[in-house]
Design an enzyme around this catalytic site. Structure first.
Site, PDB file in Angstrom:
ATOM      1  N   ASP A 139       9.098  -7.995  13.737  1.00 52.17           N
ATOM      2  CA  ASP A 139       8.746  -6.978  14.727  1.00 52.17           C
ATOM      3  C   ASP A 139       7.458  -6.314  14.232  1.00 52.17           C
ATOM      4  OD1 ASP A 139       8.417  -4.614  16.142  1.00 52.17           O
ATOM      5  OD2 ASP A 139      10.575  -4.259  16.345  1.00 52.17           O
TER       6      ASP A 139
ATOM      7  N   LYS B 164       1.177   1.424  21.133  1.00 45.19           N
ATOM      8  CA  LYS B 164       0.976   2.213  19.906  1.00 45.19           C
ATOM      9  C   LYS B 164      -0.490   2.090  19.489  1.00 45.19           C
ATOM     10  CE  LYS B 164       5.870   2.071  18.913  1.00 45.19           C
ATOM     11  NZ  LYS B 164       6.994   1.322  18.374  1.00 45.19           N
TER      12      LYS B 164
ATOM     13  N   ARG C  40       5.530  12.237  10.504  1.00 45.82           N
ATOM     14  CA  ARG C  40       4.663  11.064  10.401  1.00 45.82           C
ATOM     15  C   ARG C  40       3.273  11.446  10.910  1.00 45.82           C
ATOM     16  NH1 ARG C  40       7.412   6.051  13.381  1.00 45.82           N
ATOM     17  NH2 ARG C  40       7.074   7.451  15.146  1.00 45.82           N
TER      18      ARG C  40
HETATM   19  C1  LIG Z   1       8.189   1.219  19.232  1.00 48.56           C
HETATM   20  C2  LIG Z   1       9.172   0.235  18.726  1.00 48.56           C
HETATM   21  C3  LIG Z   1      10.006  -0.456  19.609  1.00 48.56           C
HETATM   22  C4  LIG Z   1       9.990  -0.126  21.078  1.00 48.56           C
HETATM   23  O1  LIG Z   1      10.551  -1.106  21.857  1.00 48.56           O
HETATM   24  P1  LIG Z   1      10.334  -1.032  23.451  1.00 48.56           P
HETATM   25  O2  LIG Z   1      11.072  -2.201  23.946  1.00 48.56           O
HETATM   26  O3  LIG Z   1       8.862  -1.080  23.705  1.00 48.56           O
HETATM   27  O4  LIG Z   1      10.911   0.256  23.920  1.00 48.56           O
HETATM   28  C5  LIG Z   1      10.862  -1.407  19.086  1.00 48.56           C
HETATM   29  N1  LIG Z   1      10.898  -1.672  17.756  1.00 48.56           N
HETATM   30  C6  LIG Z   1      10.094  -1.004  16.886  1.00 48.56           C
HETATM   31  C7  LIG Z   1      10.160  -1.298  15.424  1.00 48.56           C
HETATM   32  C8  LIG Z   1       9.231  -0.039  17.350  1.00 48.56           C
HETATM   33  O5  LIG Z   1       8.468   0.646  16.502  1.00 48.56           O
END
Ligand SMILES: *Cc1c(COP(=O)(O)O)cnc(C)c1O
Length: 425
Positions: free
Chosen positions: A210, A236, A385
């Site tokens: 991820d 982000k 953060r």
């Molecule tokens: C921001 C974030 C998400 C967000 O997932 P969405 O499906 O876009 O809501 C998922 N995993 C991590 C590690 C994140 O930082």
């Protein structure tokens, strides 16, 4: 006080900053010190321009917007995928912009999680983002297994960071799949993806990452590292706007592969409109799309990713590391004995784009910062953060932030705020 701790130092750094011209493209950056870019990146003029261009082609072309206008919609996901390639170190056919982080994880689990014989487990970590854990658990259950028998969440020694060796030790012969973050969302620790991938493959295990907290802030070499798959969001550090469409990568050796969750946009584009009931999946990562792309949530990315095409990702990483190093130096020197603890790893190779500070009064301090027009991001129970974004954060912003923190502590300003948490933090 040494020169590097002075505001003049920050001014000098800003004058020598090769990315300084980009700040102008983010007007909101001048209105406040925005350090929440790892949660939602700022609005930019470029993002607005491409969004408006897509709206205009809807107005002007109607349904023909699928094939006309500056950004024809039919292959917009593929075009955006190619713009993403240098950011993740992949081959052009391995990346597609589609879905969201969570939906893409569902798609990849549906495709790659094949519990067989003894190999039924998914290995992840106890600090993972909740949405990722929910998705993983739902696939375990869909396979008729229980979370107790099929999920391993590697423990953290300190509740904030992971020990890669402990993760590798947990890669036993009953593990089918490893899913880990590139950068931990709370502490900002960067994991060694190359080593973890090699270790998983030595043991016959597939591995995916991820990249939500690393894409757009540091280089990746997904292909060279041999990563099987990856997924990430674009709102982000990539500044695609709230809910902008996410992306995924599937290694060439897994292509073509029938997607676990198929839809008509999984199709080979040449035959999609034949409307046959037998899917001919695309031979590239496009196969992992499902339905009609969310064009209006793709559109701002076109403009935003232009900036990332102009700037080598190494230049962005270099400034990011300098900003976070500077921030940590200032915290150490100016906020010593004020109860702050830097929980982000200090070594460059081990940290992502943000700095996490632990403090018992973190929530009240966050509120005091916001009242001073400094936007941090609070994570319960006690983490602040701070994410300087190389495209729009200045060294002076960093210096001013630490100065605000110093004043907030010195004058006990945070005591004016309640420790209640807001619904969205
Ligand atoms: C921001 C974030 C998400 C967000 O997932 P969405 O499906 O876009 O809501 C998922 N995993 C991590 C590690 C994140 O930082």
């Amino acid at each position: 006080m040494s020169f590097t701790l002075s505001r003049q130092f920050a001014e000098t750094e800003d004058r020598n900053d090769p990315l300084a011209p980009y700040r102008r493209l983010f007007p909101p950056a001048a209105e406040r010190i925005y350090l929440a870019g790892n949660s939602l990146g700022l609005w930019s003029e470029r993002a607005e321009q491409s969004l408006m261009a897509v709206l205009e082609s809807w107005r002007h072309h109607g349904v023909d917007g699928w094939s006309h206008g500056p950004y024809p919609w039919f292959d917009l996901s593929e075009r955006l995928g190619r713009l993403m390639v240098p950011l993740v170190g992949a081959n052009p056919h391995e990346v597609i912009v589609t879905g969201s982080t969570t939906v893409n994880l569902h798609q990849l689990l549906a495709t790659f999680y094949r519990p067989r014989g003894r190999r039924i487990k998914i290995l992840t970590d106890s600090l993972a983002f909740p949405s990722d854990i929910y998705a993983i658990k739902s696939h375990i259950t869909l396979h008729g297994l229980t979370v107790e028998e099929a999920l391993i969440e590697v423990a953290s020694p300190d509740g904030l960071t992971l020990d890669e060796n402990a993760v590798i030790q947990a890669m036993t012969d009953d593990v089918a799949l490893v899913i880990l973050p590139s950068v931990l969302f709370v502490s900002g620790q960067r994991l060694d993806m190359a080593t973890l991938t090699a270790a998983a493959h030595d043991r016959g295990i597939l591995i995916g990452f991820d990249l939500a907290h690393s894409v757009g802030i540091m280089p990746h070499q997904l292909s060279a590292w041999g990563v099987d798959f990856a997924f990430w969001c674009t709102y982000k550090y990539l500044n695609g706007g709230p809910g902008s469409v996410g992306a995924l990568y599937v290694a060439d050796r897994h292509l073509p592969k029938t997607p676990g969750l198929a839809g008509w946009f999984s199709s080979d584009k040449a035959v999609q409109f034949d409307m046959a009931h037998t899917l001919v999946p695309s031979s590239d990562a496009g196969a992992f799309q499902i339905g009609t792309p969310h064009i209006l949530s793709l559109a701002p990315l076109m403009g935003s990713l232009e900036m990332f095409r102009e700037i080598p990702i190494e230049t962005i990483r270099d400034k990011s590391l300098r900003l976070t190093r500077y921030l940590m130096d200032l915290v150490n020197h100016r906020l010593a004995d004020r109860g702050f603890r830097i929980v982000t790893p200090l070594q460059d190779a081990r940290r992502g784009g943000h700095v996490a500070l632990a403090h018992p009064d973190a929530i009240r301090i966050s509120k005091a910062l916001k009242a001073r027009q400094v936007i941090p991001d609070y994570r319960p129970p006690r983490i602040i953060r701070l994410a300087p974004s190389p495209l729009y954060t200045t060294y002076q912003d960093v210096w001013d932030t630490v100065n605000h923190l110093w004043e907030i502590m010195e004058y006990r300003e945070y005591e004016r705020y309640s420790p209640e948490r807001e619904v969205v933090s």
